[in-house]
Motif scaffolding. Sequence first.
Motif, PDB file in Angstrom:
ATOM      1  N   GLN A  86       0.832  -1.206   0.000  1.00  0.00           N
ATOM      2  CA  GLN A  86       0.000   0.000   0.000  1.00  0.00           C
ATOM      3  C   GLN A  86       0.870   1.262   0.000  1.00  0.00           C
ATOM      4  O   GLN A  86       0.554   2.247  -0.693  1.00  0.00           O
ATOM      5  CB  GLN A  86      -0.925  -0.012   1.217  1.00  0.00           C
ATOM      6  CG  GLN A  86      -2.004  -1.083   1.165  1.00  0.00           C
ATOM      7  CD  GLN A  86      -2.836  -1.142   2.439  1.00  0.00           C
ATOM      8  OE1 GLN A  86      -2.622  -0.365   3.373  1.00  0.00           O
ATOM      9  NE2 GLN A  86      -3.789  -2.055   2.485  1.00  0.00           N
ATOM     10  N   ARG A  89       2.340   1.699  -3.491  1.00  0.00           N
ATOM     11  CA  ARG A  89       1.304   2.166  -4.420  1.00  0.00           C
ATOM     12  C   ARG A  89       1.050   3.664  -4.235  1.00  0.00           C
ATOM     13  O   ARG A  89       1.015   4.433  -5.208  1.00  0.00           O
ATOM     14  CB  ARG A  89       0.005   1.385  -4.190  1.00  0.00           C
ATOM     15  CG  ARG A  89      -1.129   1.811  -5.140  1.00  0.00           C
ATOM     16  CD  ARG A  89      -2.436   1.115  -4.805  1.00  0.00           C
ATOM     17  NE  ARG A  89      -2.306  -0.323  -4.885  1.00  0.00           N
ATOM     18  CZ  ARG A  89      -2.469  -1.144  -3.844  1.00  0.00           C
ATOM     19  NH1 ARG A  89      -2.758  -0.653  -2.644  1.00  0.00           N
ATOM     20  NH2 ARG A  89      -2.345  -2.450  -4.002  1.00  0.00           N
ATOM     21  N   SER A  90       0.916   4.083  -3.008  1.00  0.00           N
ATOM     22  CA  SER A  90       0.666   5.496  -2.713  1.00  0.00           C
ATOM     23  C   SER A  90       1.837   6.366  -3.144  1.00  0.00           C
ATOM     24  O   SER A  90       1.655   7.432  -3.749  1.00  0.00           O
ATOM     25  CB  SER A  90       0.395   5.680  -1.215  1.00  0.00           C
ATOM     26  OG  SER A  90       0.255   7.038  -0.885  1.00  0.00           O
ATOM     27  N   GLU A  93       1.958   6.664  -6.961  1.00  0.00           N
ATOM     28  CA  GLU A  93       0.854   7.459  -7.490  1.00  0.00           C
ATOM     29  C   GLU A  93       1.044   8.941  -7.220  1.00  0.00           C
ATOM     30  O   GLU A  93       0.774   9.784  -8.074  1.00  0.00           O
ATOM     31  CB  GLU A  93      -0.467   6.990  -6.867  1.00  0.00           C
ATOM     32  CG  GLU A  93      -0.962   5.644  -7.374  1.00  0.00           C
ATOM     33  CD  GLU A  93      -2.239   5.204  -6.679  1.00  0.00           C
ATOM     34  OE1 GLU A  93      -2.606   5.833  -5.646  1.00  0.00           O
ATOM     35  OE2 GLU A  93      -2.876   4.250  -7.149  1.00  0.00           O
ATOM     36  N   VAL A 200       6.227  -3.938  -6.616  1.00  0.00           N
ATOM     37  CA  VAL A 200       5.556  -3.007  -7.527  1.00  0.00           C
ATOM     38  C   VAL A 200       4.475  -3.734  -8.329  1.00  0.00           C
ATOM     39  O   VAL A 200       3.398  -3.179  -8.589  1.00  0.00           O
ATOM     40  CB  VAL A 200       6.576  -2.332  -8.468  1.00  0.00           C
ATOM     41  CG1 VAL A 200       5.864  -1.557  -9.581  1.00  0.00           C
ATOM     42  CG2 VAL A 200       7.491  -1.390  -7.687  1.00  0.00           C
ATOM     43  N   ALA A 203       1.613  -3.894  -6.162  1.00  0.00           N
ATOM     44  CA  ALA A 203       1.042  -2.555  -6.001  1.00  0.00           C
ATOM     45  C   ALA A 203       0.184  -2.176  -7.200  1.00  0.00           C
ATOM     46  O   ALA A 203      -0.768  -1.399  -7.083  1.00  0.00           O
ATOM     47  CB  ALA A 203       2.157  -1.527  -5.806  1.00  0.00           C
ATOM     48  N   LEU A 204       0.504  -2.753  -8.370  1.00  0.00           N
ATOM     49  CA  LEU A 204      -0.279  -2.512  -9.582  1.00  0.00           C
ATOM     50  C   LEU A 204      -1.454  -3.471  -9.707  1.00  0.00           C
ATOM     51  O   LEU A 204      -2.190  -3.441 -10.697  1.00  0.00           O
ATOM     52  CB  LEU A 204       0.621  -2.659 -10.822  1.00  0.00           C
ATOM     53  CG  LEU A 204       1.716  -1.611 -10.993  1.00  0.00           C
ATOM     54  CD1 LEU A 204       2.653  -2.000 -12.135  1.00  0.00           C
ATOM     55  CD2 LEU A 204       1.111  -0.241 -11.262  1.00  0.00           C
ATOM     56  N   SER A 289       2.269   1.057 -16.437  1.00  0.00           N
ATOM     57  CA  SER A 289       1.151   1.086 -15.502  1.00  0.00           C
ATOM     58  C   SER A 289      -0.100   1.668 -16.151  1.00  0.00           C
ATOM     59  O   SER A 289      -1.224   1.294 -15.829  1.00  0.00           O
ATOM     60  CB  SER A 289       1.531   1.875 -14.246  1.00  0.00           C
ATOM     61  OG  SER A 289       1.876   3.201 -14.562  1.00  0.00           O
TER      62      SER A 289
END
Length: 292
Positions: A86, A89-90, A93, A200, A203-204, A289
């Motif tokens: 998490q 991912r954050s 982004e 990663v 995370a995707l 992505s």
Amino acid sequence: MDSSKTQLDLVLKGSGYDIEKEIKAFDESKAGVKGLVDSGIVKIPPFFVVPENVVSSEPTPAHLQIPVIDLKDAHGDPARHEKVIQEIRSALEIWGFFQVVNHGVSKDIMEGMVEGVRGFHEGKNEVKKEYYTRDVKKKVTYTSNTLIHKTKAADWKDTLYFRMAPDSPHPEELPVVCRETTIKYTAYIRGLGDTLLKLVSEALGLNPDHLIESGCDKGLKIMCHYYPPCPEPNRTLGSKSHTDPDFLTILMQDHIGGLQVFHQNQWIDVPPIPGAFVINGGDLLQVSSASF
């Protein structure tokens, strides 16, 4: 050729200064920026000068700092594993960057690599000249400013480059002063790279092995930048603004730092954290992505 560089050429040539001749002489010396410093210069050559507004920067707001992610127990503890995913991912982004600690690469390995590279850059010119080339097919090169004939202003840095995968150089092709440390460091970085690619991937929202199975682990290059002391630091930059084309870049800063990332229309300092790596989600990761 860039129009701003053309204008600079005309101004300098009008004053009797031939910028292309000076760049050619600099390149043929094979001594790099370190050679300029060793010669005792007190003013930097005009082809290193950048516009004044490019060098100046505002202090980083205290609340803007790139995330630091602790990888400890990221694979042994399910709850911790999910939290790390998490966080990654954050970070990707919002920032496109993050730092990692407890990543499995020991302090000795990291410091050994830094010292080995410093030993090369601060070593004898006769040794460095053996590696000086602009031949991009070479697996081991030493150069200063790859695009020096095309850029607006040269960067104040020299670079030792290793292409370690997929077709790695023979050990004897590596400079003696950093041969052993580079081989060790490469093994650890490949391991960290695989770990990050798996995290990663998750995370995707993909299978952990997706990016590795897609071949994202096949290439590995190590670029070792060296920034000699500059007599006029307010007139040039070690590295100008740029994006990294690679899928994922693992950056190691020395204790001095100087790295900045662009976020919310401003440049943000990335203070060096002892033992940390800065992870940059490069251009290829953004493209990939977007297609998932």
